[in-house]
Structure formats: structure tokens, C-alpha cells
Motif scaffolding. Sequence first.
Motif, PDB file in Angstrom:
ATOM      1  N   THR A  11      -4.338  -1.240   0.789  1.00 27.71           N
ATOM      2  CA  THR A  11      -3.139  -1.787   0.453  1.00 27.71           C
ATOM      3  C   THR A  11      -2.488  -2.366   1.473  1.00 27.71           C
ATOM      4  O   THR A  11      -2.464  -2.038   2.801  1.00 27.71           O
ATOM      5  CB  THR A  11      -2.026  -0.608   0.123  1.00 27.71           C
ATOM      6  OG1 THR A  11      -2.565   0.232  -0.996  1.00 27.71           O
ATOM      7  CG2 THR A  11      -0.902  -1.307  -0.576  1.00 27.71           C
TER       8      THR A  11
ATOM      9  N   ALA B 187       0.702  -5.001   2.242  1.00 32.97           N
ATOM     10  CA  ALA B 187       2.034  -5.983   1.848  1.00 32.97           C
ATOM     11  C   ALA B 187       2.427  -7.078   2.318  1.00 32.97           C
ATOM     12  O   ALA B 187       2.426  -7.281   3.866  1.00 32.97           O
ATOM     13  CB  ALA B 187       3.461  -5.028   2.082  1.00 32.97           C
TER      14      ALA B 187
ATOM     15  N   VAL C  52      -8.760  -4.593  -2.651  1.00 23.49           N
ATOM     16  CA  VAL C  52      -7.496  -4.408  -1.944  1.00 23.49           C
ATOM     17  C   VAL C  52      -6.266  -4.642  -2.792  1.00 23.49           C
ATOM     18  O   VAL C  52      -6.444  -5.413  -3.595  1.00 23.49           O
ATOM     19  CB  VAL C  52      -7.511  -5.820  -0.872  1.00 23.49           C
ATOM     20  CG1 VAL C  52      -5.910  -5.838  -0.085  1.00 23.49           C
ATOM     21  CG2 VAL C  52      -8.397  -5.535   0.233  1.00 23.49           C
ATOM     22  N   ASP C  53      -5.399  -3.709  -2.655  1.00 22.27           N
ATOM     23  CA  ASP C  53      -3.991  -3.761  -3.330  1.00 22.27           C
ATOM     24  C   ASP C  53      -3.168  -4.516  -2.812  1.00 22.27           C
ATOM     25  O   ASP C  53      -2.688  -3.943  -1.773  1.00 22.27           O
ATOM     26  CB  ASP C  53      -3.694  -2.324  -3.836  1.00 22.27           C
ATOM     27  CG  ASP C  53      -2.405  -2.230  -4.524  1.00 22.27           C
ATOM     28  OD1 ASP C  53      -2.211  -3.138  -5.193  1.00 22.27           O
ATOM     29  OD2 ASP C  53      -1.674  -1.156  -4.518  1.00 22.27           O
TER      30      ASP C  53
ATOM     31  N   VAL D 150       0.564  -6.148  -2.184  1.00 19.29           N
ATOM     32  CA  VAL D 150       2.014  -6.133  -2.627  1.00 19.29           C
ATOM     33  C   VAL D 150       2.535  -7.100  -2.190  1.00 19.29           C
ATOM     34  O   VAL D 150       2.851  -7.428  -1.221  1.00 19.29           O
ATOM     35  CB  VAL D 150       2.497  -4.541  -1.953  1.00 19.29           C
ATOM     36  CG1 VAL D 150       3.990  -4.412  -2.303  1.00 19.29           C
ATOM     37  CG2 VAL D 150       1.977  -3.329  -2.331  1.00 19.29           C
TER      38      VAL D 150
END
Length: 300
Positions: free
Chosen positions: A93, A95, A121-122, A124
Motif C-alpha cells: 500500500t 499513500a 499495489v494498493d 491511496v
Amino acid sequence: MFTLSQLESFVAVAETLHYGRAAERLSMTQPPLSRRIQLLERELDVELFDRVGRSVRLTAAGRAFLSDARRILGLSEQAALSVRRVPAGEIGTVALGFTASSAHSVLDAIVGGIHTRLPGVDLVLRERVSGRQMEELHSGELDLGLVRPPVPGTGLEHRPLHREALLAAIPAGHPLAAPDRVPHVRDLDGEPFVMYSPAEARYFYEVLVGVFRSAGIAPWYVHHLSQVHTILALVRAGLGLALVPRAAEELGLDGVVLRPVVGVEGEPVELVAAWRANDDSPALHAVRDLVIDLAGRGFS
């Protein structure tokens, strides 16, 4: 508790219904295979197979357990594959912070590139002014920021990504919007002007102050705002002129004419990527490197 090797042995026997063929599939001899099944049955306190002579048949409990055993083995294989992808930055993840104006210039290429090349890949996304991004990078709330310079040297690293020109934003009915007019920066002298906020959009405020100081002019600031789309809305309402980054062309706002300005040279608007110097996240490194690569290609 039973082991994965016991489950693997059980599934092999259940699918072949033959200890010899199951042992061959598992590249082992039959006696240790039989012991694994016995230990599994003892652990579960049920009989999984009926053994009649040489034939083997699943019991009702064995049939019920087979689907769960297959699922557990599948999950263990998936977990092993996933954990091997972590060091390569292929999963995780990140951000990502971005300014409002960068959303109109580079964000779509970055998000699209990550979706295509790093699908595990997450991402945010957080829209923030540059100052707040710096704070959240230090606190760990953000991993990577698309910010306006300067970037404080302590604890952060950065890389230039993108530069763009400033355009004059003119109400459609204004004399400077006439097709045969080429605006000059001196045309802004004494004119009502929608300016950036020195607190919330300090980077753009200082860039424009530098432009006006170099030209020796003093526009009349009628409003101070932080967002490009809001500034353009006031220009469309006829409240004043403005200077905005070229990315504002992507907004396609009716009633506002965007023109290059003579006397505002080069591409004074700069965007940089910033991240914590000591962050060892493989996913962050992969995203950062991808963003830098896209910048080298002009985000095309």
C-alpha cells in the motif's frame, strides 16, 4: 494440529484412491505416506478412508474434509507467492499525496501507470496542499508526495518531475481576449487580479510575485484563493484576470480564454516528487521509480 504435508498426502490419496499411486505422485514410499494419514486421522479424531483389502474409499467425513483441505493448500500456495512479491515492490500500500493543480497535469498518467505496471499495489490518493503533504510525509501518513518546491532537506528526498508555463486567464468579454490580441505581462498592471493565497497556495503566490516584480508591475488583487478551478470561476464571473498553470487547459471552462503571455518566460511552475529518506518500503520504491520513469517520458 495437522500439517500441510499431512493435508497434501490426504488429498493425493483422496484423488487417486490408491496409496501406491499417491506415494508415487508425492515422490515418497508408501509406509511414511500411510503414517501421515494415520496421524492426520488421529489429530482429527475421525476416519477419512475406508480400507477394504487393497481398495480405498473416502468416508463421509473424508468427503467433507477434502474441499477444506484443497482450499487450505491453495491458500498456503497463494500466501507463498504473495510474500515473495513483497521484496520486489509488486504488492503493498502506498499513500500518494498530490496538489489540486497536479491532478490536471500528471496524476492521470501516474495512476494509470501504477494500475498497469504495478496492479498489486494498493494506491491511496490524498489531495493536499504542498505544506500539508510535507507534514504528512514526516509523520508517515503519506509515503510519496507530488509537491511544489522547495522541499526541506531534513529527512526528505526529492526529484524534479515536471515543469509548465503560466497562461493568462481572461474573461471571454475582456478586450485582452480578442482574437487579435497577444497579452503582455505589462497588460496586468493595475488590473483587477485574482491572486493565489499567500498562506494556502504560497508557492504560486511567490512565483507570481516574482513575475510581477521582474516586470515592474502591480496588479490590483481583488481576491486571494488557493485552487485553480475556483480562481477560474471568478475570472469567468468577470471579477478579474489571473495567471494559471498550463494544466488548467484540461478543465475546458467556458467563458474563460487562456492565452500565453509575452514577458513570462519559460516554464516557471515546477512539480517535484518527495519521500522519506529512510523509508525502506519496496512498494514505495517501486511506485517512486515508476513516477520518475513516467516523468522522463513526459507523462505520455
